[in-house]
Design an enzyme around this catalytic site. Structure first.
Site, PDB file in Angstrom:
ATOM      1  N   GLN B  70       0.888  -1.202   0.033  1.00 18.52           N
ATOM      2  CA  GLN B  70       0.033   0.002   0.076  1.00 18.52           C
ATOM      3  C   GLN B  70       0.837   1.270   0.074  1.00 18.52           C
ATOM      4  O   GLN B  70       1.910   1.255   0.675  1.00 18.52           O
ATOM      5  CB  GLN B  70      -0.805   0.102   1.244  1.00 18.52           C
TER       6      GLN B  70
HETATM    7  N1  LIG Z   1      -6.778 -13.886 -10.924  1.00 17.48           N
HETATM    8  C1  LIG Z   1      -5.532 -13.748 -10.104  1.00 17.48           C
HETATM    9  N2  LIG Z   1      -5.845 -13.204  -8.911  1.00 17.48           N
HETATM   10  C2  LIG Z   1      -4.502 -13.268  -7.940  1.00 17.48           C
HETATM   11  C3  LIG Z   1      -3.182 -13.746  -8.567  1.00 17.48           C
HETATM   12  N3  LIG Z   1      -2.354 -13.450  -7.548  1.00 17.48           N
HETATM   13  C4  LIG Z   1      -3.236 -12.757  -6.561  1.00 17.48           C
HETATM   14  N4  LIG Z   1      -4.360 -12.628  -6.954  1.00 17.48           N
HETATM   15  C5  LIG Z   1      -5.298 -11.807  -5.868  1.00 17.48           C
HETATM   16  O1  LIG Z   1      -5.007 -10.478  -6.128  1.00 17.48           O
HETATM   17  C6  LIG Z   1      -5.390 -10.176  -4.680  1.00 17.48           C
HETATM   18  C7  LIG Z   1      -4.181  -9.510  -3.813  1.00 17.48           C
HETATM   19  O2  LIG Z   1      -3.284 -10.374  -3.488  1.00 17.48           O
HETATM   20  P1  LIG Z   1      -2.470 -10.210  -2.361  1.00 17.48           P
HETATM   21  O3  LIG Z   1      -1.578 -11.639  -2.521  1.00 17.48           O
HETATM   22  O4  LIG Z   1      -3.221  -9.957  -1.194  1.00 17.48           O
HETATM   23  O5  LIG Z   1      -1.598  -9.176  -2.963  1.00 17.48           O
HETATM   24  P2  LIG Z   1      -0.508  -8.394  -2.216  1.00 17.48           P
HETATM   25  O6  LIG Z   1       0.700  -8.101  -3.145  1.00 17.48           O
HETATM   26  O7  LIG Z   1       0.208  -9.443  -1.231  1.00 17.48           O
HETATM   27  O8  LIG Z   1      -0.967  -7.092  -1.836  1.00 17.48           O
HETATM   28  P3  LIG Z   1      -0.584  -5.958  -0.458  1.00 17.48           P
HETATM   29  O9  LIG Z   1      -0.307  -6.776   0.841  1.00 17.48           O
HETATM   30  O10 LIG Z   1      -1.528  -4.980  -0.154  1.00 17.48           O
HETATM   31  O11 LIG Z   1       0.858  -5.495  -0.717  1.00 17.48           O
HETATM   32  C8  LIG Z   1      -5.748 -11.338  -4.093  1.00 17.48           C
HETATM   33  O12 LIG Z   1      -7.416 -11.200  -4.114  1.00 17.48           O
HETATM   34  C9  LIG Z   1      -5.489 -12.374  -4.914  1.00 17.48           C
HETATM   35  O13 LIG Z   1      -6.206 -13.317  -4.601  1.00 17.48           O
HETATM   36  C10 LIG Z   1      -3.413 -14.459  -9.712  1.00 17.48           C
HETATM   37  O14 LIG Z   1      -2.250 -14.933 -10.109  1.00 17.48           O
HETATM   38  N5  LIG Z   1      -4.406 -14.203 -10.633  1.00 17.48           N
END
Ligand SMILES: Nc1nc2c(ncn2[C@@H]2O[C@H](COP(=O)(O)OP(=O)(O)OP(=O)(O)O)[C@@H](O)[C@H]2O)c(=O)[nH]1
Ligand SMILES: [Mg+2]
Lengths: 393, 184
Positions: B70
């Site tokens: 974020q």
């Molecule tokens: N369709 C799809 N959705 C994905 C994929 N990887 C992650 N997501 C979705 O994207 C959203 C964010 O994923 P997170 O892993 O929470 O993202 P993050 O990068 O850790 O985000 P922060 O913790 O806020 O920095 C979630 O709802 C996941 O399910 C993917 O390969 N395909």
């Protein structure tokens, strides 16, 4: 006890901070240590070689190498010393955090246990002191928030909340007439994401894919199709709809819409809303996240895994979220449980893989408001009487 | 007992890597990490702070640091740079509107002195989405060809299906190992 804000670095491990402490220390000095250890040993080896081959014509060269390695070792020691002085090891701060937190908590609890008795003035004074100390402890947590794991954070919040209600209780007992204004906030009681111990050996990224992939999830064939974005943009005052066939577990983008009513009858994989003004947007179950940015004066309704809301003002969200909703740079976001429905919604829920029984709609993390004791002023729950009950007009 | 044994032991102990996972919020960092470790990915919330996971893979001990992306957390990323062997930069391939933002954050990181030695793996994530850009398109948008300061590689993947996660991590390990664990 003086409470200090934690240093600029910090950290922790979901499993065991101790393990990581040693790991990290070792790792931190890895580059230097490797150099110095190896050069120590190789110096030793070469020294004996030198004895053996004293007359060797390479003698001078070896001598040179020994000298070089020696210098490297000395440099390494110097750098290490310097490093130690200018930085502290993150895990030590975590340890420092939990030690300080626990000690201070115990101290306040002790103080609180003496907040009764005949001497009313004394009780009031002590109560005041516990309140001040609790506020300081809260500040300490807030200052450390970026460096704590979610587990530690939620654990300390829970402890603080418990403490807070004990104080309120003690105060009510000591001064029964006075009604107390604030109450402890009953959120953040969700269990932390408990990490099972890391598996040793083979980890296959492909393994267990079925646990998430709903029936009819994207197949390779689908992703080979033209990567056109599904959605609407630059519309004003229209009724916009998409069917399940159009949405087909894809990514949907709605951008630059004003005064529109949008109905998405299907299950997108993800939904993005950007620059939305005075719209009503209803959508079927979204398997992953909904990303909202620059939205105002609108009403939204959808089920999803995560809701990520940014730069949004005066917007109502009728939400089913299986994990968590967050806001950042938002004001006037209000929430209620998801209540829209349409004839094929059950099938779309099945496709989405969302758990219908898990809805954390009222638990919102405000990334700009980390003072957990007082609720964020940036979001609220829509009072039951004011909630929308009928969606079709 | 002998010198060789000690040396070997030392090396074994140090077959350990520190891998930092960064990227914009919603890119899928935590999901990649959990999927890689064979955990349930349907229970992940946006990261408020960070997660650490230590796991063994191919005889290496991998310390993954997954830090929240974020906006309000990005200024804290630098607290995690120290001693990083590999940087995993995760991109939401379908988020075209923030690709520029993504490129800017990455190029800021690459200027960081404390990340200077690190191997860079770019995951073009969310390839399961029909609107995802190809890794070639992302390579261009992020101007990866201009990176001279780091060994880098871009791999398209999906954290939801698990596709190519292993390929990417394995490339990274090989690159780091070649740099760190082979004698001078
Ligand atoms: N369709 C799809 N959705 C994905 C994929 N990887 C992650 N997501 C979705 O994207 C959203 C964010 O994923 P997170 O892993 O929470 O993202 P993050 O990068 O850790 O985000 P922060 O913790 O806020 O920095 C979630 O709802 C996941 O399910 C993917 O390969 N395909
Ligand atoms: Mg995360």
């Amino acid at each position: 006890m003086i409470i200090k804000a934690s240093a600029a670095v910090g950290g922790g491990v979901e499993r065991s901070p101790r393990v990581s402490l040693t790991q990290k220390k070792k790792k931190r000095s890895c580059h230097f240590r490797k150099q110095s250890h190896f050069s120590n040993m190789e110096t030793a080896t070469e020294a004996s070689q030198e004895n053996k081959f004293a007359t060797d014509s390479d003698g001078a060269k070896i001598q040179e190498r020994i000298q070089k390695r020696n210098q490297e070792r000395i440099d390494g020691v110097e750098r290490r010393k310097e490093e130690k002085e200018t930085r502290s090891v993150p895990e030590e701060n975590t340890e420092y955090f939990s030690r300080t937190f626990q000690a201070e908590l115990a101290c306040i609890e002790e103080l609180l246990s003496h907040c009764s008795g005949e001497d009313r003035a004394e009780v009031v004074r002590k109560l005041e002191e516990t309140t001040t100390k609790t506020a300081q402890l809260q500040k300490f947590v807030n200052d450390s928030v970026m460096f704590l794991t979610q587990y530690e954070l939620r654990r300390s919040q829970a402890a603080l909340q418990k403490l807070q209600s004990s104080i309120t209780e003690a105060r009510d007992k000591a001064m029964p007439k006075k009604k107390f204004a604030f109450r402890a906030r009953t959120q953040d009681t969700a269990p932390p994401v408990a990490a099972p111990p890391a598996q040793s050996g083979e980890v296959d990224g492909g393994g267990g894919a079925s646990e998430k992939s709903p029936p009819g999830a994207a197949t390779p064939a689908q992703s080979e199709e033209a990567p056109e974005q599904c959605g609407f943009s630059n519309r004003e005052g229209e009724l916009l709809t998409k069917t399940a066939e159009e949405i087909r577990q894809g990514d949907v983008l709605l951008s630059h819409l004003s005064n529109c009513r949008v109905r998405l009858f299907g299950s997108p994989s993800t939904l993005h809303l950007k620059h939305i003004d005075s719209c009503e947007i209803l959508c079927g179950p979204v398997s992953t996240s909904v990303f909202v940015d620059h939205c105002k004066n609108s009403t939204l309704a959808f089920p999803c895994q995560q809701l990520r809301t940014h730069h949004t003002t005066d917007t109502q969200v009728y939400l089913h979220v299986t994990c968590r909703a967050i806001i950042e740079d938002c004001q006037g976001v209000s929430l209620a449980p998801f209540s829209w429905s349409y004839p094929t919604m059950d099938a779309d829920y099945a496709v989405s893989g969302l758990d219908r029984d898990r809805n954390n709609w009222s638990q919102v993390d405000d990334f700009n408001w980390l003072a957990f004791r007082t609720p964020s002023p940036n979001w609220s729950v829509i009072p039951e009487a004011d909630r929308k009950t009928s969606w079709d007009d | 007992m002998g010198l060789l044994t000690i040396l070997k032991k030392l090396k074994q102990k140090e077959r350990e890597m520190r891998l930092l996972i960064l990227g914009l919020d919603n890119a899928g960092k935590t999901t990649i990490l959990k999927k890689f470790n064979g955990e349930d990915v349907s229970t992940i919330s946006p990261t408020l702070g960070f997660n650490i996971k230590t796991l063994e893979h191919r005889g290496f001990k991998l310390n993954f640091w997954d830090v929240g992306g974020q906006k309000s957390l990005r200024s804290y990323w630098r607290n995690y740079f120290e001693s990083t062997d590999g940087l995993l930069w995760v991109v939401d391939s379908a988020d075209r509107l923030r690709l520029q933002d993504c490129g800017q954050e990455l190029s800021k990181l690459l200027k960081e002195e404390r990340l200077a030695g690190a191997t860079l793996l770019i995951f073009a994530n969310k390839q399961d989405l029909p609107g995802a850009l190809t890794k070639e398109a992302i390579q261009e948008a992020l101007a990866l060809d201009e990176i001279k300061s780091h060994h880098w590689c871009i791999v398209s993947c999906s954290a939801v299906t698990g596709e190519n996660l292993l390929t990417g991590v394995d490339w990274m390990l090989d690159d780091i190992a070649a740099r760190i664990f082979t004698a001078d």
